[in-house]
Design a protein around this motif. Structure first.
Motif, PDB file in Angstrom:
ATOM      1  N   VAL A  12      26.957  16.690 -57.848  1.00 39.33           N
ATOM      2  CA  VAL A  12      25.644  16.273 -56.573  1.00 39.33           C
ATOM      3  C   VAL A  12      25.193  15.144 -55.691  1.00 39.33           C
ATOM      4  CG1 VAL A  12      25.498  17.064 -59.888  1.00 39.33           C
ATOM      5  CG2 VAL A  12      25.413  14.379 -58.629  1.00 39.33           C
ATOM      6  N   MET A  13      26.200  14.912 -54.921  1.00 45.15           N
ATOM      7  CA  MET A  13      26.100  13.731 -53.384  1.00 45.15           C
ATOM      8  C   MET A  13      25.615  14.622 -52.923  1.00 45.15           C
ATOM      9  SD  MET A  13      29.594  11.581 -52.999  1.00 45.15           S
ATOM     10  CE  MET A  13      30.602  12.808 -52.001  1.00 45.15           C
ATOM     11  N   THR A  14      24.781  14.532 -51.710  1.00 42.09           N
ATOM     12  CA  THR A  14      24.559  14.407 -50.485  1.00 42.09           C
ATOM     13  C   THR A  14      26.276  13.674 -49.756  1.00 42.09           C
ATOM     14  OG1 THR A  14      22.000  15.007 -50.841  1.00 42.09           O
ATOM     15  CG2 THR A  14      23.081  14.523 -48.689  1.00 42.09           C
ATOM     16  N   LYS A  15      26.553  15.057 -49.325  1.00 43.38           N
ATOM     17  CA  LYS A  15      28.076  14.587 -48.608  1.00 43.38           C
ATOM     18  C   LYS A  15      27.493  14.237 -46.939  1.00 43.38           C
ATOM     19  CE  LYS A  15      31.081  17.010 -51.557  1.00 43.38           C
ATOM     20  NZ  LYS A  15      30.165  17.425 -52.480  1.00 43.38           N
ATOM     21  N   ASN A  16      26.837  15.088 -46.359  1.00 39.99           N
ATOM     22  CA  ASN A  16      26.361  14.265 -44.842  1.00 39.99           C
ATOM     23  C   ASN A  16      25.538  13.239 -44.555  1.00 39.99           C
ATOM     24  OD1 ASN A  16      28.654  16.359 -43.373  1.00 39.99           O
ATOM     25  ND2 ASN A  16      27.258  18.325 -44.254  1.00 39.99           N
ATOM     26  N   VAL A  17      25.348  12.115 -44.884  1.00 38.44           N
ATOM     27  CA  VAL A  17      24.504  11.265 -45.273  1.00 38.44           C
ATOM     28  C   VAL A  17      24.023  10.843 -43.937  1.00 38.44           C
ATOM     29  CG1 VAL A  17      23.943   9.172 -46.062  1.00 38.44           C
ATOM     30  CG2 VAL A  17      25.366  10.536 -47.178  1.00 38.44           C
ATOM     31  N   ALA A  18      22.407  10.773 -43.283  1.00 37.01           N
ATOM     32  CA  ALA A  18      22.261  10.464 -42.217  1.00 37.01           C
ATOM     33  C   ALA A  18      22.153   8.703 -42.403  1.00 37.01           C
ATOM     34  CB  ALA A  18      20.381  10.768 -41.749  1.00 37.01           C
ATOM     35  N   THR A  19      22.928   7.845 -41.240  1.00 38.14           N
ATOM     36  CA  THR A  19      22.717   6.528 -41.491  1.00 38.14           C
ATOM     37  C   THR A  19      22.519   6.125 -40.227  1.00 38.14           C
ATOM     38  OG1 THR A  19      25.397   6.473 -40.045  1.00 38.14           O
ATOM     39  CG2 THR A  19      24.781   6.503 -42.740  1.00 38.14           C
ATOM     40  N   VAL A  20      22.006   4.417 -40.328  1.00 36.04           N
ATOM     41  CA  VAL A  20      21.639   3.644 -38.735  1.00 36.04           C
ATOM     42  C   VAL A  20      22.154   2.609 -38.861  1.00 36.04           C
ATOM     43  CG1 VAL A  20      19.292   3.025 -40.341  1.00 36.04           C
ATOM     44  CG2 VAL A  20      19.259   3.217 -37.710  1.00 36.04           C
ATOM     45  N   SER A  21      22.613   1.950 -37.629  1.00 39.20           N
ATOM     46  CA  SER A  21      23.885   0.677 -37.770  1.00 39.20           C
ATOM     47  C   SER A  21      22.476  -0.507 -37.906  1.00 39.20           C
ATOM     48  CB  SER A  21      24.286   0.976 -36.497  1.00 39.20           C
ATOM     49  OG  SER A  21      23.265   0.737 -35.215  1.00 39.20           O
ATOM     50  N   PRO A  22      22.954  -2.030 -37.959  1.00 39.77           N
ATOM     51  CA  PRO A  22      22.376  -2.894 -38.189  1.00 39.77           C
ATOM     52  C   PRO A  22      21.963  -3.284 -36.865  1.00 39.77           C
ATOM     53  CG  PRO A  22      24.388  -3.129 -39.435  1.00 39.77           C
ATOM     54  CD  PRO A  22      24.352  -1.475 -37.730  1.00 39.77           C
ATOM     55  N   ASN A  23      21.824  -3.052 -36.334  1.00 40.62           N
ATOM     56  CA  ASN A  23      21.918  -3.449 -34.425  1.00 40.62           C
ATOM     57  C   ASN A  23      20.811  -2.332 -33.799  1.00 40.62           C
ATOM     58  OD1 ASN A  23      22.738  -1.135 -33.898  1.00 40.62           O
ATOM     59  ND2 ASN A  23      23.822  -3.373 -32.209  1.00 40.62           N
ATOM     60  N   GLN A  24      20.403  -1.283 -34.400  1.00 32.41           N
ATOM     61  CA  GLN A  24      19.191  -0.255 -33.761  1.00 32.41           C
ATOM     62  C   GLN A  24      18.047  -0.754 -34.988  1.00 32.41           C
ATOM     63  OE1 GLN A  24      21.390   3.646 -35.546  1.00 32.41           O
ATOM     64  NE2 GLN A  24      20.764   4.041 -34.595  1.00 32.41           N
ATOM     65  N   MET A  52      20.461  -1.108 -46.917  1.00 28.83           N
ATOM     66  CA  MET A  52      19.562  -0.111 -47.157  1.00 28.83           C
ATOM     67  C   MET A  52      17.790  -0.211 -46.671  1.00 28.83           C
ATOM     68  SD  MET A  52      20.603   2.894 -48.709  1.00 28.83           S
ATOM     69  CE  MET A  52      19.616   3.596 -49.736  1.00 28.83           C
ATOM     70  N   ILE A  53      17.823   0.632 -45.697  1.00 28.52           N
ATOM     71  CA  ILE A  53      16.344   0.567 -45.582  1.00 28.52           C
ATOM     72  C   ILE A  53      15.553   1.497 -45.711  1.00 28.52           C
ATOM     73  CG2 ILE A  53      16.801   1.802 -43.026  1.00 28.52           C
ATOM     74  CD1 ILE A  53      14.461  -0.249 -42.100  1.00 28.52           C
ATOM     75  N   THR A  54      14.442   1.267 -45.830  1.00 28.16           N
ATOM     76  CA  THR A  54      13.330   2.334 -47.200  1.00 28.16           C
ATOM     77  C   THR A  54      12.117   2.577 -45.855  1.00 28.16           C
ATOM     78  OG1 THR A  54      12.355   0.933 -48.576  1.00 28.16           O
ATOM     79  CG2 THR A  54      14.132   1.830 -49.542  1.00 28.16           C
ATOM     80  N   ASP A  55      11.368   3.535 -46.055  1.00 25.64           N
ATOM     81  CA  ASP A  55      10.199   3.501 -45.536  1.00 25.64           C
ATOM     82  C   ASP A  55       8.969   2.254 -45.957  1.00 25.64           C
ATOM     83  OD1 ASP A  55       9.575   4.677 -48.063  1.00 25.64           O
ATOM     84  OD2 ASP A  55       8.775   6.360 -47.575  1.00 25.64           O
ATOM     85  N   THR A  72      12.749  -4.678 -33.455  1.00 24.21           N
ATOM     86  CA  THR A  72      12.852  -5.225 -34.678  1.00 24.21           C
ATOM     87  C   THR A  72      14.350  -4.369 -34.940  1.00 24.21           C
ATOM     88  OG1 THR A  72      10.622  -5.965 -35.200  1.00 24.21           O
ATOM     89  CG2 THR A  72      12.849  -6.387 -37.281  1.00 24.21           C
ATOM     90  N   PRO A  73      15.659  -5.396 -35.432  1.00 28.82           N
ATOM     91  CA  PRO A  73      16.451  -4.510 -35.317  1.00 28.82           C
ATOM     92  C   PRO A  73      16.525  -4.796 -37.447  1.00 28.82           C
ATOM     93  CG  PRO A  73      17.283  -7.327 -35.188  1.00 28.82           C
ATOM     94  CD  PRO A  73      15.441  -6.382 -35.069  1.00 28.82           C
ATOM     95  N   VAL A  74      17.338  -3.452 -37.614  1.00 25.13           N
ATOM     96  CA  VAL A  74      17.574  -2.710 -38.939  1.00 25.13           C
ATOM     97  C   VAL A  74      18.008  -4.539 -39.885  1.00 25.13           C
ATOM     98  CG1 VAL A  74      18.309  -1.306 -40.741  1.00 25.13           C
ATOM     99  CG2 VAL A  74      17.521  -0.161 -38.481  1.00 25.13           C
ATOM    100  N   SER A  75      18.422  -4.618 -39.940  1.00 26.49           N
ATOM    101  CA  SER A  75      18.883  -5.935 -39.897  1.00 26.49           C
ATOM    102  C   SER A  75      18.541  -6.694 -40.555  1.00 26.49           C
ATOM    103  CB  SER A  75      20.796  -6.586 -39.178  1.00 26.49           C
ATOM    104  OG  SER A  75      19.853  -6.728 -38.528  1.00 26.49           O
ATOM    105  N   GLU A  76      16.763  -7.205 -39.744  1.00 32.25           N
ATOM    106  CA  GLU A  76      16.341  -8.059 -39.914  1.00 32.25           C
ATOM    107  C   GLU A  76      14.608  -7.610 -41.700  1.00 32.25           C
ATOM    108  OE1 GLU A  76      13.273  -9.404 -37.562  1.00 32.25           O
ATOM    109  OE2 GLU A  76      14.789 -10.306 -35.750  1.00 32.25           O
ATOM    110  N   VAL A  77      14.817  -6.470 -41.276  1.00 29.90           N
ATOM    111  CA  VAL A  77      14.261  -6.083 -42.469  1.00 29.90           C
ATOM    112  C   VAL A  77      14.879  -4.402 -44.277  1.00 29.90           C
ATOM    113  CG1 VAL A  77      11.963  -5.939 -40.726  1.00 29.90           C
ATOM    114  CG2 VAL A  77      13.778  -2.985 -40.766  1.00 29.90           C
ATOM    115  N   MET A  78      16.327  -4.741 -43.152  1.00 32.76           N
ATOM    116  CA  MET A  78      17.039  -4.412 -44.671  1.00 32.76           C
ATOM    117  C   MET A  78      17.317  -4.922 -45.399  1.00 32.76           C
ATOM    118  SD  MET A  78      20.933  -3.608 -43.285  1.00 32.76           S
ATOM    119  CE  MET A  78      21.613  -5.737 -42.856  1.00 32.76           C
TER     120      MET A  78
END
Length: 148
Positions: A12-24, A52-55, A72-78
């Motif tokens: 049931v999982m979604t296999k092709n998962v969109a991701t983001v890197s910590p420094n994006q 994980m980062i959410t809206d 702001t890098p994702v790593s600061e708010v994830m």
């Protein structure tokens, strides 16, 4: 022996998962979410889940704080503490983990590598798991008790 393959997370999982890197940047994460019409992204580095980062993270930890999403890098708010599941766990187990941890999305990891993601909606659409999803949603939707 009964065949439980229909009740496994990998089915049931979604296999092709969109991701983001910590420094994006947060802005890049928001753009990916917008393009994919999703509200959360696993933060991954070399296939390993780092957060994980959410809206909601973007709104509360970037916009509300007056931070510039373009710098702001994702790593600061994830969210750093990420609960994960495995492809061979049952859908019921996944629902239980999601309920206990009050999360709506569960990254699926095998050999320390991101394999997919299960959302509460994926569990709900698996007819054998209606009750599991309903129970998980009930637990997730209850407000957390204030710490004190």
């Amino acid at each position: 022996m009964t065949n439980n393959s229909g009740n496994k997370v990998q089915d049931v999982m979604t296999k092709n998962v969109a991701t983001v890197s910590p420094n994006q940047t947060v802005q890049e994460a928001a753009q990916i979410m917008s393009q994919k019409n999703i509200g959360a992204l696993p933060v991954a580095e070399n296939g390993q889940v780092k957060g994980m980062i959410t809206d909601r993270d973007i709104t509360l930890r970037t916009s509300a704080q007056g931070k510039d999403p373009a710098s702001t890098p994702v790593s600061e708010v994830m969210t750093n503490r990420v609960v994960t599941g495995t492809p061979d766990m049952s859908v019921q187990e996944a629902a239980n983990v999601m309920a206990q941890n009050q999360v709506r999305r569960l990254p699926i990891v095998e050999n320390n590598q991101l394999q997919g993601i299960v959302a509460l909606g994926d569990i709900a659409t698996n007819s054998a798991s209606d009750q599991a999803a309903e129970q998980a949603l009930t637990n997730i939707s209850q407000p957390s008790q204030p710490q004190g």
